[in-house]
Design a protein around this motif. Structure first.
Motif, PDB file in Angstrom:
ATOM      1  N   VAL A 168       0.822  -1.200   0.000  1.00  0.00           N
ATOM      2  CA  VAL A 168       0.000   0.000   0.000  1.00  0.00           C
ATOM      3  C   VAL A 168       0.863   1.260   0.000  1.00  0.00           C
ATOM      4  CG1 VAL A 168      -0.300   0.391   2.497  1.00  0.00           C
ATOM      5  CG2 VAL A 168      -2.165   0.926   0.928  1.00  0.00           C
ATOM      6  N   ILE A 169       2.040   1.236   0.641  1.00  0.00           N
ATOM      7  CA  ILE A 169       2.932   2.399   0.620  1.00  0.00           C
ATOM      8  C   ILE A 169       3.402   2.674  -0.805  1.00  0.00           C
ATOM      9  CG2 ILE A 169       5.211   3.226   1.330  1.00  0.00           C
ATOM     10  CD1 ILE A 169       4.701   1.805   4.031  1.00  0.00           C
ATOM     11  N   ILE A 170       3.830   1.626  -1.495  1.00  0.00           N
ATOM     12  CA  ILE A 170       4.276   1.784  -2.881  1.00  0.00           C
ATOM     13  C   ILE A 170       3.113   2.264  -3.756  1.00  0.00           C
ATOM     14  CG2 ILE A 170       5.168   0.579  -4.904  1.00  0.00           C
ATOM     15  CD1 ILE A 170       7.238   1.021  -2.757  1.00  0.00           C
ATOM     16  N   SER A 171       1.940   1.692  -3.538  1.00  0.00           N
ATOM     17  CA  SER A 171       0.770   2.059  -4.346  1.00  0.00           C
ATOM     18  C   SER A 171       0.361   3.502  -4.097  1.00  0.00           C
ATOM     19  CB  SER A 171      -0.398   1.115  -4.043  1.00  0.00           C
ATOM     20  OG  SER A 171      -0.089  -0.213  -4.410  1.00  0.00           O
ATOM     21  N   LEU A 172       0.408   3.944  -2.843  1.00  0.00           N
ATOM     22  CA  LEU A 172       0.054   5.334  -2.539  1.00  0.00           C
ATOM     23  C   LEU A 172       1.056   6.308  -3.150  1.00  0.00           C
ATOM     24  CD1 LEU A 172      -1.149   5.056   1.172  1.00  0.00           C
ATOM     25  CD2 LEU A 172      -2.542   5.556  -0.845  1.00  0.00           C
ATOM     26  N   PHE A 173       2.331   5.934  -3.147  1.00  0.00           N
ATOM     27  CA  PHE A 173       3.331   6.788  -3.793  1.00  0.00           C
ATOM     28  C   PHE A 173       3.025   6.936  -5.283  1.00  0.00           C
ATOM     29  CE2 PHE A 173       7.193   6.891  -6.397  1.00  0.00           C
ATOM     30  CZ  PHE A 173       7.689   8.142  -6.032  1.00  0.00           C
ATOM     31  N   SER A 174       2.725   5.826  -5.943  1.00  0.00           N
ATOM     32  CA  SER A 174       2.402   5.900  -7.371  1.00  0.00           C
ATOM     33  C   SER A 174       1.116   6.682  -7.603  1.00  0.00           C
ATOM     34  CB  SER A 174       2.293   4.497  -7.969  1.00  0.00           C
ATOM     35  OG  SER A 174       1.188   3.792  -7.445  1.00  0.00           O
ATOM     36  N   SER A 175       0.166   6.590  -6.665  1.00  0.00           N
ATOM     37  CA  SER A 175      -1.089   7.338  -6.799  1.00  0.00           C
ATOM     38  C   SER A 175      -0.841   8.846  -6.713  1.00  0.00           C
ATOM     39  CB  SER A 175      -2.080   6.904  -5.723  1.00  0.00           C
ATOM     40  OG  SER A 175      -2.446   5.542  -5.889  1.00  0.00           O
ATOM     41  N   VAL A 176       0.009   9.252  -5.767  1.00  0.00           N
ATOM     42  CA  VAL A 176       0.337  10.678  -5.648  1.00  0.00           C
ATOM     43  C   VAL A 176       1.024  11.168  -6.918  1.00  0.00           C
ATOM     44  CG1 VAL A 176       1.744  12.356  -4.395  1.00  0.00           C
ATOM     45  CG2 VAL A 176       0.435  10.635  -3.133  1.00  0.00           C
ATOM     46  N   LEU A 177       1.958  10.386  -7.419  1.00  0.00           N
ATOM     47  CA  LEU A 177       2.644  10.753  -8.658  1.00  0.00           C
ATOM     48  C   LEU A 177       1.659  10.838  -9.817  1.00  0.00           C
ATOM     49  CD1 LEU A 177       5.391  11.352  -9.964  1.00  0.00           C
ATOM     50  CD2 LEU A 177       5.642   8.885 -10.370  1.00  0.00           C
ATOM     51  N   PHE A 178       0.688   9.931  -9.842  1.00  0.00           N
ATOM     52  CA  PHE A 178      -0.330   9.948 -10.885  1.00  0.00           C
ATOM     53  C   PHE A 178      -1.172  11.218 -10.797  1.00  0.00           C
ATOM     54  CE2 PHE A 178      -3.674   6.997 -13.078  1.00  0.00           C
ATOM     55  CZ  PHE A 178      -3.549   7.751 -14.234  1.00  0.00           C
ATOM     56  N   LEU A 179      -1.544  11.620  -9.592  1.00  0.00           N
ATOM     57  CA  LEU A 179      -2.321  12.846  -9.422  1.00  0.00           C
ATOM     58  C   LEU A 179      -1.543  14.074  -9.908  1.00  0.00           C
ATOM     59  CD1 LEU A 179      -4.119  12.487  -5.963  1.00  0.00           C
ATOM     60  CD2 LEU A 179      -5.192  12.703  -8.205  1.00  0.00           C
ATOM     61  N   VAL A 180      -0.263  14.094  -9.605  1.00  0.00           N
ATOM     62  CA  VAL A 180       0.565  15.216 -10.072  1.00  0.00           C
ATOM     63  C   VAL A 180       0.607  15.229 -11.600  1.00  0.00           C
ATOM     64  CG1 VAL A 180       2.895  16.176 -10.097  1.00  0.00           C
ATOM     65  CG2 VAL A 180       1.947  15.263  -7.972  1.00  0.00           C
ATOM     66  N   ALA A 181       0.764  14.052 -12.202  1.00  0.00           N
ATOM     67  CA  ALA A 181       0.796  13.963 -13.663  1.00  0.00           C
ATOM     68  C   ALA A 181      -0.532  14.408 -14.270  1.00  0.00           C
ATOM     69  CB  ALA A 181       1.124  12.535 -14.088  1.00  0.00           C
ATOM     70  N   ILE A 182      -1.656  14.041 -13.644  1.00  0.00           N
ATOM     71  CA  ILE A 182      -2.972  14.459 -14.136  1.00  0.00           C
ATOM     72  C   ILE A 182      -3.106  15.981 -14.063  1.00  0.00           C
ATOM     73  CG2 ILE A 182      -5.449  14.380 -13.662  1.00  0.00           C
ATOM     74  CD1 ILE A 182      -5.048  11.473 -12.750  1.00  0.00           C
ATOM     75  N   ALA A 183      -2.680  16.549 -12.936  1.00  0.00           N
ATOM     76  CA  ALA A 183      -2.773  18.009 -12.784  1.00  0.00           C
ATOM     77  C   ALA A 183      -1.921  18.722 -13.820  1.00  0.00           C
ATOM     78  CB  ALA A 183      -2.332  18.398 -11.365  1.00  0.00           C
ATOM     79  N   MET A 184      -0.731  18.232 -14.065  1.00  0.00           N
ATOM     80  CA  MET A 184       0.141  18.854 -15.062  1.00  0.00           C
ATOM     81  C   MET A 184      -0.448  18.703 -16.466  1.00  0.00           C
ATOM     82  SD  MET A 184       3.908  17.759 -13.623  1.00  0.00           S
ATOM     83  CE  MET A 184       4.723  18.523 -15.014  1.00  0.00           C
ATOM     84  N   THR A 185      -1.041  17.559 -16.739  1.00  0.00           N
ATOM     85  CA  THR A 185      -1.666  17.353 -18.047  1.00  0.00           C
ATOM     86  C   THR A 185      -2.804  18.333 -18.264  1.00  0.00           C
ATOM     87  OG1 THR A 185      -1.121  14.985 -17.975  1.00  0.00           O
ATOM     88  CG2 THR A 185      -2.819  15.669 -19.530  1.00  0.00           C
ATOM     89  N   TYR A 186      -3.621  18.530 -17.243  1.00  0.00           N
ATOM     90  CA  TYR A 186      -4.732  19.474 -17.365  1.00  0.00           C
ATOM     91  C   TYR A 186      -4.209  20.910 -17.533  1.00  0.00           C
ATOM     92  CZ  TYR A 186      -9.260  21.641 -16.600  1.00  0.00           C
ATOM     93  OH  TYR A 186     -10.404  22.368 -16.757  1.00  0.00           O
ATOM     94  N   ALA A 187      -3.118  21.214 -16.840  1.00  0.00           N
ATOM     95  CA  ALA A 187      -2.543  22.561 -16.966  1.00  0.00           C
ATOM     96  C   ALA A 187      -2.045  22.820 -18.385  1.00  0.00           C
ATOM     97  CB  ALA A 187      -1.396  22.727 -15.968  1.00  0.00           C
ATOM     98  N   PHE A 188      -1.487  21.803 -19.013  1.00  0.00           N
ATOM     99  CA  PHE A 188      -0.962  21.970 -20.369  1.00  0.00           C
ATOM    100  C   PHE A 188      -2.063  21.956 -21.421  1.00  0.00           C
ATOM    101  CE2 PHE A 188       3.200  20.318 -18.682  1.00  0.00           C
ATOM    102  CZ  PHE A 188       3.922  21.452 -18.979  1.00  0.00           C
TER     103      PHE A 188
END
Length: 546
Positions: A168-188
């Motif tokens: 779950v720690i590894i999965s949560l880290f990837s989830s946070v990274l995914f959220l950042v990627a989604i936010a950056m994609t929407y910004a672009f």
């Protein structure tokens, strides 16, 4: 037909709500509706796959809100095939779990906790395959994460809690990274819808596109257990109950591979990170199979072969040609089924002899010939022995690598051949130790499997536990994967295996062989799916209506 697209997600969620409302009561009825809804999802998946093949991608905007506001679900050839294979596998694993639960006399918790969590997992997998935008892809991942953490830690034993915490720690880290990627994609781009992103990302600066591609690939590589982001897997999966390990190994990593396929073909055509993907594919193949060679526990052997064979799929994605994408799709379908089957067989061995430690097994070809056959067929399939489906997928990938002609492509062809031979060696090693040689002294007989729900942290190293086939306790071997039922309680081994477990495993073996029988139609379908992915236009037009 478009109205059917959301049902593989909605049906398991609705039935989960019903089961939670009923609680642990009406157990036979609850088992029936679990099987009924999984059977219905399988039928729906087949219908969607056929419709997508005949009429092109199907899409639905929930609430009739158009992109980028609404939730878009899309079923094209790739999604239809993945849904069909995954729903067939989850149905068989559920039958297997019913047999294990009844044999363990788990009368309350499997119905009250395991079954709802399992159905939520199925809904999350379906949501991921059908997601038409990055946000709902993220939602699908999170649904799977919640359900998988429950399934990994069910029973609350110290070993399972420790392994589940890592997961779950590894999965949560990837989830946070995914959220950042989604936010950056929407910004672009001002949208997260795949069809709209397919056009708008082409206008983004090259540096921004490469950054987004790298972030998304990192997220999906963690989910798919691509080396060097796979260290969490061998310690997390083997501790879970056999049906949980089987469905995790077969499905959850392939969700990451599917996401890579979808985004690399639709959002990043002509991607700049192809060489990096090829390096990761080669490293996964080699490091994973060398890890398998070094293991002495069947579950850990299979966990490392899982990492290794993810490399084949990344190989196809990295080449980004029609032949390589087609080969990768064939190999994903093949590997979901075969890897799941091998973990189910490991559960049968564990149920019969109380361990999956190869040094303590032997003589199964003589004492349990049916189990031996159920292992041998998918083992040879995984190794790529012709004319089985593993051979079909590997030949397609290697042919695509040869046609590419690049230096990295030739290195991957050589790595694929070497990995296939080492996989055959590993499967032969397991066969010789567990099935072919005579049973070691003290291995015969029935007894109690080692782990219990009352285990406390720190007890594992010095606890004396009754071993299968012995009348007195003996230490658990260092590094051994201890065993337990669905609740983590001690279970009694038996030479008479529960028939639902045998039936489900046999059906999974037959499904793997069906890919061989239907090898021609399967490759024709995957070639059409690959062409559709690379063309991108059918998907975009189905979603945006132009």
């Amino acid at each position: 037909m478009n109205a059917l697209v959301p049902l593989p997600v909605l049906l398991p969620l609705c039935v989960t709500g019903l089961k939670l409302a009923i609680g642990p009561r009406l157990q036979r009825f609850q088992r029936f509706i679990s099987l009924a809804v999984l059977g219905a999802v399988l039928v729906l998946s087949v219908l969607l796959m056929i419709a997508a093949d005949r009429h092109g991608p199907l899409s639905v905007h929930l609430g009739d809100f158009a992109p980028p506001i609404g939730i878009t679900l899309v079923a094209d050839r790739l999604a239809g095939l993945m849904l069909t294979v995954s729903s067939a596998v989850t149905l068989l694993v559920h039958v297997y779990s019913l047999g294990q639960g009844m044999a363990d006399r788990d009368d309350q918790t499997p119905v009250g906790v395991f079954h709802p969590a399992y159905l939520i997992l199925v809904a999350g997998v379906s949501c991921t395959f059908l997601a038409g935008d990055l946000v709902n892809l993220y939602v699908g991942f999170e649904i799977m994460l919640v359900a998988s953490f429950v399934l990994l830690t069910i029973g609350g034993t110290a070993t399972r809690i420790r392994a589940g915490s890592t997961y779950v720690i590894i999965s949560l880290f990837s989830s946070v990274l995914f959220l950042v990627a989604i936010a950056m994609t929407y910004a672009f781009a001002g949208t997260v819808n795949f069809a709209q992103l397919a056009g708008r990302l082409q206008e983004a600066p090259d540096g921004a596109r490469t950054l987004l591609e790298a972030m998304l690939l990192t997220v999906f590589a963690i989910k798919a257990a691509v080396f060097p982001l796979a260290a969490w897997l061998p310690d997390s999966y083997p501790t879970a109950p056999a049906p949980v390990t089987a469905v995790f190994a077969g499905l959850l990593t392939k969700v990451g591979v599917y996401s890579m396929l979808r985004t690399q073909t639709l959002l990043f055509p002509g991607h700049r990170l192809g060489d990096l993907l090829m390096l990761a594919a080669l490293a996964s193949m080699v490091v994973g199979i060398l890890g398998a060679v070094a293991q002495t526990d069947l579950k850990r052997v299979l966990s490392f072969t899982l990492i290794s064979h993810i490399g084949y799929m990344v190989f196809g994605i990295a080449l980004a040609g029609r032949g390589s994408i087609s080969g990768a799709i064939v190999y994903v379908a093949h590997h979901i089924t075969v890897q799941t089957t091998l973990f189910l067989v490991a559960g049968l061995v564990e149920r019969r002899d109380g361990t999956t430690e190869l040094t303590r097994l032997g003589g199964l070809a003589k004492s349990a010939p049916l189990v031996a056959v159920l292992f041998f067929v998918p083992a040879m399939n995984l190794a790529g022995i012709p004319p089985l489906s593993g051979f079909i997928g590997k030949v397609g990938l290697m042919r695509a690598g040869i046609d590419n002609g690049g230096g990295w492509a030739w290195a991957l062809v050589a790595g694929s051949a070497a990995t296939s031979l080492l996989t055959l060696y590993v499967m032969a090693k397991v066969w010789n130790l567990a099935f072919w040689r005579d049973a070691p002294p003290g291995a015969e007989g029935e007894g109690v499997v080692l782990e219990s729900a009352g285990d406390e942290p720190g007890d594992e190293e010095d606890e004396e536990a009754p071993a299968a086939g012995s009348g007195s306790g003996r230490p658990v071997p260092a590094g051994a994967v201890v065993s337990a039922g669905l609740l983590g309680q001690s279970i009694t081994t038996t030479k008479r295996l529960p028939w639902p477990m045998l039936l489900a495993t046999g059906a999974a073996v037959a499904l793997g062989l069906l890919y061989t029988v239907l090898g021609g139609p399967l490759t024709t379908f995957t070639e059409a799916a690959a062409a559709e992915l690379l063309a991108r236009t059918p998907y975009i037009e189905a979603v945006l209506g132009r």
